[in-house]
Design a protein around this motif. Structure first.
Motif, short mmCIF file in Angstrom:
data_model
loop_
_atom_site.label_atom_id
_atom_site.label_comp_id
_atom_site.label_asym_id
_atom_site.label_seq_id
_atom_site.Cartn_x
_atom_site.Cartn_y
_atom_site.Cartn_z
N ASP A 206 0.82 -1.22 0.00
CA ASP A 206 0.00 0.00 0.00
C ASP A 206 0.85 1.26 0.00
O ASP A 206 0.33 2.36 -0.27
N GLU A 207 2.13 1.13 0.31
CA GLU A 207 3.03 2.28 0.37
C GLU A 207 3.85 2.42 -0.92
O GLU A 207 4.78 3.23 -0.98
N GLY A 208 3.50 1.65 -1.94
CA GLY A 208 4.18 1.77 -3.22
C GLY A 208 5.50 1.03 -3.31
O GLY A 208 6.25 1.22 -4.27
N VAL A 209 5.78 0.17 -2.33
CA VAL A 209 7.03 -0.60 -2.34
C VAL A 209 6.79 -1.92 -3.06
O VAL A 209 5.76 -2.59 -2.84
N TRP A 210 7.71 -2.29 -3.91
CA TRP A 210 7.61 -3.53 -4.69
C TRP A 210 8.44 -4.61 -4.01
O TRP A 210 9.66 -4.43 -3.81
N ILE A 211 7.81 -5.70 -3.64
CA ILE A 211 8.49 -6.83 -3.00
C ILE A 211 8.87 -7.83 -4.08
O ILE A 211 8.00 -8.37 -4.78
N VAL A 212 10.17 -8.06 -4.24
CA VAL A 212 10.69 -8.90 -5.32
C VAL A 212 11.55 -10.01 -4.72
O VAL A 212 12.59 -9.75 -4.10
N GLY A 213 11.10 -11.25 -4.88
CA GLY A 213 11.90 -12.41 -4.50
C GLY A 213 12.55 -13.00 -5.73
O GLY A 213 11.93 -13.06 -6.80
N THR A 214 13.81 -13.42 -5.62
CA THR A 214 14.48 -14.03 -6.77
C THR A 214 15.16 -15.32 -6.35
O THR A 214 15.75 -15.42 -5.28
N GLY A 215 15.03 -16.31 -7.23
CA GLY A 215 15.65 -17.62 -7.02
C GLY A 215 15.59 -18.38 -8.33
O GLY A 215 15.98 -17.86 -9.37
N SER A 216 15.08 -19.60 -8.29
CA SER A 216 14.84 -20.37 -9.52
C SER A 216 13.77 -21.40 -9.24
O SER A 216 13.81 -22.08 -8.20
N ILE A 217 12.82 -21.53 -10.15
CA ILE A 217 11.72 -22.46 -9.93
C ILE A 217 12.21 -23.90 -9.99
O ILE A 217 11.63 -24.80 -9.37
N THR A 218 13.27 -24.18 -10.73
CA THR A 218 14.02 -25.43 -10.60
C THR A 218 15.50 -25.06 -10.56
O THR A 218 15.93 -24.12 -11.24
N HIS A 219 16.27 -25.80 -9.77
CA HIS A 219 17.67 -25.40 -9.58
C HIS A 219 18.50 -26.60 -9.11
O HIS A 219 18.53 -26.91 -7.92
N ASN A 220 19.13 -27.25 -10.05
CA ASN A 220 20.08 -28.32 -9.73
C ASN A 220 21.31 -28.14 -10.60
O ASN A 220 21.41 -28.68 -11.70
N LEU A 221 22.25 -27.33 -10.12
CA LEU A 221 23.46 -27.06 -10.92
C LEU A 221 24.44 -28.22 -10.87
O LEU A 221 25.51 -28.15 -11.49
N ALA B 129 10.17 -30.58 -16.14
CA ALA B 129 8.81 -30.32 -16.62
C ALA B 129 7.77 -30.77 -15.60
O ALA B 129 6.78 -30.07 -15.37
N ALA B 130 8.00 -31.93 -14.98
CA ALA B 130 7.04 -32.45 -14.01
C ALA B 130 6.95 -31.55 -12.78
O ALA B 130 5.86 -31.25 -12.29
N PHE B 131 8.10 -31.10 -12.30
CA PHE B 131 8.09 -30.24 -11.11
C PHE B 131 7.43 -28.90 -11.42
O PHE B 131 6.58 -28.43 -10.67
N ARG B 132 7.80 -28.28 -12.53
CA ARG B 132 7.23 -26.97 -12.88
C ARG B 132 5.72 -27.06 -13.07
O ARG B 132 4.97 -26.17 -12.66
N ALA B 133 5.26 -28.15 -13.72
CA ALA B 133 3.83 -28.31 -13.95
C ALA B 133 3.09 -28.51 -12.64
O ALA B 133 2.00 -27.94 -12.43
#
Length: 285
Positions: free
Chosen positions: A163-178, A195-199
């Motif tokens: 409500d105060e105009g601040v943007w909450i931004v989380g960053t990571g990866s929806i799948t991540h196995n390097l 594909a199975a996990f993302r779906a």
């Protein structure tokens, strides 16, 4: 005047995304144009960004309240062109006490640090979203040993910022196995496990099945393979908590880099549909 921005989760990919962002980069640029379009229509850009990244972690929540931030090259063994990239942006020291108070009111431990610097999970997407670096940033470290439900509650504590105009931004990866290696360039077929996990994640999100999402590690297909450790998915739950449980999360973007690194992005809360519509319109420009 439109000043509310839906909390978002952005998959930031590997550091090399900064040099070749592919479809995710096109989405990030459309997201930036959507902000510009709101301003042109008489609205406003976010007054600040509170950024929560899989690469800025601590034993308890910590506001990084430096007056200025620079890109931190928190990786090794990459081409020199990557280390030459910069992203210098103003911090928001005055916002830090307010964020700390919101967390304290929710009985969440938080500390203050007069520190600057953006890890690559933050500056890589921001270079495409706001190349002019015109929105100040307050990084907020979070504890990765908390459960998804506890981090959802942390996000809920931050929700008044919307409500105060601040943007909450989380960053990571929806799948991540390097352990599978860095994503290869070119048109690489997606691994069935990815594909199975993302779906599953998209389906459970559309159903607002928060209980299943909080227990993704035991319920989602290929969860331990796609996330050997939790930290890259945990910012999703913080952004989701900020949006609240009542509204359906909206997947703003879906793509995969190199066959296994999911680049999906989500928006949360009552303003998610408006942001999705704005991004769709900006992508068509």
């Amino acid at each position: 005047m439109d000043t509310r921005y839906a909390p978002v989760f952005l998959s930031h990919g590997s550091p090399m995304t900064a040099l070749d962002a592919g479809p995710a980069g096109a989405f990030w640029r459309a997201l930036g144009r959507a902000i510009d379009a709101r301003v042109a229509a008489g609205g406003a850009a976010p007054s600040a960004i509170v950024a929560l990244s899989a690469h800025t972690l601590a034993r308890r929540a910590v506001t990084l309240a430096g007056a200025r931030h620079e890109a931190v090259h928190d990786f090794g063994g990459f081409p020199q062109a990557l280390y030459d990239l910069r992203y210098d942006v103003a911090g928001v020291p005055c916002l830090a006490p307010h964020v700390e108070q919101l967390l304290q009111w929710a009985a969440i431990e938080v500390e203050h640090a007069d520190a600057g610097g953006l890890d690559h999970g933050i500056w890589v997407p921001l270079r495409d979203i706001r190349p002019r670096a015109d929105i100040p940033v307050l990084p907020l470290a979070f504890p990765p040993d908390r459960t998804p439900e506890q981090l959802f509650e942390l996000g809920a504590a931050l929700s008044p910022l919307i409500d105060e105009g601040v943007w909450i931004v989380g960053t990571g990866s929806i799948t991540h196995n390097l352990r599978l290696g860095l994503p290869r360039a070119g048109d690489v077929p997606e691994l069935p496990a990815s594909a199975a996990f993302r779906a599953w994640f998209a389906d459970r999100s559309a159903a607002r099945d928060w209980r299943a999402l909080w227990q993704y590690r035991t319920l989602a297909p290929e969860a331990s393979f796609m996330h050997p450790t939790d930290e890259h998915l945990l910012p999703w739950f913080i952004a989701a908590g900020a949006g609240g449980a009542e509204d359906v999360p909206i997947r703003l973007h879906a793509s995969v880099a190199g066959g296994h690194l999911g680049m999906d992005a989500y928006a949360f809360g009552a303003d998610a549909r408006a942001l999705a519509d704005d991004v769709e319109a900006a992508a068509a420009m």
